[in-house]
Enzyme design. Structure first.
Site, PDB file in Angstrom:
ATOM      1  N   GLN A   1       0.875  -1.165   0.000  1.00  0.00           N
ATOM      2  CA  GLN A   1       0.000   0.000   0.000  1.00  0.00           C
ATOM      3  C   GLN A   1       0.916   1.220   0.000  1.00  0.00           C
ATOM      4  OE1 GLN A   1      -3.682  -0.546   0.166  1.00  0.00           O
ATOM      5  NE2 GLN A   1      -2.836  -2.530  -0.460  1.00  0.00           N
TER       6      GLN A   1
ATOM      7  N   ALA B   1     -11.761   3.307   3.750  1.00  0.00           N
ATOM      8  CA  ALA B   1     -10.781   2.341   3.238  1.00  0.00           C
ATOM      9  C   ALA B   1      -9.884   2.947   2.158  1.00  0.00           C
ATOM     10  CB  ALA B   1     -11.511   1.117   2.709  1.00  0.00           C
ATOM     11  N   HIS B   2      -8.972   2.145   1.701  1.00  0.00           N
ATOM     12  CA  HIS B   2      -7.952   2.615   0.748  1.00  0.00           C
ATOM     13  C   HIS B   2      -8.550   3.043  -0.584  1.00  0.00           C
ATOM     14  CE1 HIS B   2      -7.104  -1.877  -0.464  1.00  0.00           C
ATOM     15  NE2 HIS B   2      -8.354  -1.681  -0.220  1.00  0.00           N
ATOM     16  N   GLY B   3      -8.093   4.181  -1.038  1.00  0.00           N
ATOM     17  CA  GLY B   3      -8.496   4.662  -2.340  1.00  0.00           C
ATOM     18  C   GLY B   3      -9.860   5.309  -2.400  1.00  0.00           C
TER      19      GLY B   3
END
Lengths: 344, 344, 344
Positions: free
Chosen positions: B197, B238-240
């Protein structure tokens, strides 16, 4: 390997096939939107087909048969895994400088392996053992008698209550709390008497635990997170739970006391599992589902209470049509009434 | 302005109309239950009409047309906003004493603006930049290369992973974790391989983030919280994910990877949004709802899966009546059977 | 008492009856699976009958009438309470060594009682008062003007915002945040203006709060957690909420602003309560339920929206049968159509 790299070199290393210009030199990895002509991007979810077509990326990693006609692309049988390896190449993992900060508090009786990193304001209590190349980052707290395996990273401000065991190569993210008391009370005369929680938490090797997740200690015995299991942020693992190996627990799930999940169980986001249950290996629990009973064979379940996913989907489609069903039923009632009158 | 203040002065400043004794000197602001004759209280929710009538408050702030007959009250077109301003007047924001605690750990390469506050046991790593009058409170951790805008407050024990960007005038409450790794794994041969990540988190200006909320870094690119967005406690971003400007995200909501919320989207408590979705600007998601598909026009949605709110409400009313519907259906079946016999 | 102890001594102290060998010396308490011939184990949940039969435990604590034929067992009218007392005997509570760490930061104006423990890197701000034998563990933060009662433990890394009151004998686990700002905004011209949160948090005596839970300060007045209430991990208690005495709030529940729970209310895991509601004393809210309206009499409620539990169960059983119901309805429609043709 390490970037920059020719596309065909990348293909060789991750086991893919280049379509187009294999001599292209790739200098970075980027999203479809941000990638430029010297970047590799990726396309795995059909939702992003348009974005892939419009991308300025020099090359695109995609699944076998993605058919990105007219583009330079890297075909892979497992593009997720290939991406993981490519990112590793272009973005080496951050290096922790070994050494114990003068501003940490480390008990004399703690035993630290070689090349251990201890950040400022970290606290390592009595009789703690820390494996080689492990990291206890700034402000983390490691309670007395805990053990941390080699190469594990305890990120800033996470807390291990006394007696917690963490295996090797684990990542315990910031704000995680391992080993706080389980929620156990005996109610008598209108008062809740604390049932002492004297067990511990055991995190096996290669586990990752997301930020601010909590894993409570067992009343007796152990709360266990099995080898290779990955847990997202803000998850609650209650006292006495056993998670099998290779489970995936998405954000904000909760698993109540003493339940046991088999190997490779997946819980999607915000799912819940009641206490004292057994969930079969390989079970997939849909997001928001509530598991109220044992799950004896794997497969996907959904709903509150959770049931077979296919069945849940059919029921929910009918719930959405209940206004029409109700209208239909009233119509029939009228027609039956008419028939009854007519045939009297 | 600053208290004590005459009621008519308050009215002038917040743009309201006094009914009753404008010369009344107001010395404080209090709830309906606790207010005394020199306090201003407020009445906005009809649930509290009785409490308003019974209150000993000297004056009551209320919406236009609230008709608090026989009382001194302050009529306002926007009583929430008026209350915000009045509270600001009577309760000046806490002052942070500028200066870097000797007990903080600040890297030599960090650049601090003027009048910055750094509390004891805070850690500021290499190449961090901190804007004027910003606060990094006790025990907070700011990872290498992060930037914090002017007048932003990082409350005690919150953690910014390396490379996190926080804009100006933000409030990042205690226990918040920004930039921990997204939950990304490539599963092969029964093992979950970490997908690095390597993106970052960007918090734009005027954002507030509640206690123990987590915002994960993107796999690539950025996880973004748009300008003026307000996030409550224990939320998972969360990611993105990209949150638009002016969103309101209530407690314990979760937004899965790569989803994009338009401007002014509201998520009520414990709602969830699946990954890779687009939610139209202005959408309101009811509490506990699960959004499983794109939302193309605004409006309110509810349910699991989420659907138009009005439709959901009708369906749920019928779910509650299913026992009667089922009884009705069985009755009809009997009557149809009778008719069939009779007409044979 | 303290182990080892003869089984009949244990029985006398916890008020139970021995069946079998009262002279047996018990050296520890263990789970059914791990117990050996000198251990006491326990059997309360019928799910574990087989495990009880197979256990190597020297003695088993069980409910009156459990009929563990052929075994030595300890019959108890309240085995949970008995277990709590037995565990207390065999596992004395951890002792905190009194004294203020040189590495803590304690304001000169703070007043500490006798035998107080303050851990390394804890911060105690101006005008804080800490009762006798209380503990502020490593890295905890106690904001200005807060008060902590005698014998209360603030675990590592928890944060009390300024002005927070915590009673006596409380356990505030790691990562808990008390008194962060409530989520209050007045929206005007498309911007969310902060409504100052100038109230405080009051935690009464004998409260336990689980890891990473958040209790927000009131906008005005107080957010209150009543005496003897127990809160699990990752719970959100919003601004202005009042929890009665002796409530049990399981993990990941959320209670929205200004709601009031009567005494002895139970919320099972992941339940939610909307804002401005009144919940009657003794109400039990099932896991995952969403309470959207006042609850005027106790009893158990479930569902989204929450309704009487028995009714919810019946409705959900019919939801699961909707495919059959729908098929039945279509069959009836056909039959009615046939009848209509025949009787034309």
């Amino acid at each position: 390997m390490s970037g920059p790299l020719r596309l065909d070199e990348i293909a060789t290393r991750v086991g893919g096939v280049v379509h187009g210009d294999g001599a292209l030199v790739i200098r970075g990895v980027a999203t479809l939107e941000r990638a430029g002509p010297e970047d590799l991007s990726f396309f795995m979810n059909p939702r992003y087909r348009k974005a892939a077509a419009a991308s300025r990326a020099g090359a695109i990693l995609a699944r076998v048969g993605s058919g990105l006609a007219g583009r330079t692309w890297l075909e892979s049988a497992d593009p997720h895994l290939a991406l993981a390896r490519i990112l590793d190449a272009f973005h080496p993992r951050p290096v922790w400088v070994p050494g114990v900060s003068e501003r940490a508090s480390v008990a004399g009786s703690a035993r630290l392996g070689t090349e251990v990193t201890v950040g400022p304001f970290a606290v390592i209590e009595d009789a703690v053992e820390i494996g080689d190349r492990a990291v206890v980052a700034a402000g983390a707290y490691v309670g007395a008698g805990s053990r941390i395996g080699a190469e594990t990273v305890i990120f800033p401000r996470s807390v291990l209550y006394p007696g917690t065991l963490v295996g090797r190569r684990c990542l315990i993210h910031a704000g995680v709390v391992l080993g706080a008391d389980g929620f156990g009370f005996a109610t008598a005369d209108g008062r809740h008497h604390k049932v002492p929680q004297v067990g511990r938490v055991v995190i096996e090797d290669d586990v990752e635990i997301g930020a601010n997740t909590t894993v409570d200690r067992a009343m007796l015995g152990e709360t266990v997170v099995g080898e290779g299991t990955k847990i997202d942020d803000l998850v609650m693992v209650a006292h006495g739970v056993r998670l099998g190996r290779g489970c995936l627990i998405a954000a904000q799930c909760g698993i109540a006391g003493s339940s046991r999940l088999g190997d490779r169980v997946t819980l999607a986001g915000q799912a819940g599992v009641s206490g004292h249950l057994e969930i079969a290996p390989g079970t997939i629990v849909a997001s928001k589902a509530a598991v109220y009973g044992d799950v004896e064979k794997g497969g996907m379940i959904a709903g509150i209470p959770a049931t077979e996913h296919v069945r849940w989907k059919r029921s929910q489609a009918l719930v959405a049509r209940l206004p029409e069903i109700w209208a239909e039923l009233r119509g029939l009632r009228r027609r039956v009434g008419n028939l009854e009158e007519r045939t009297q």
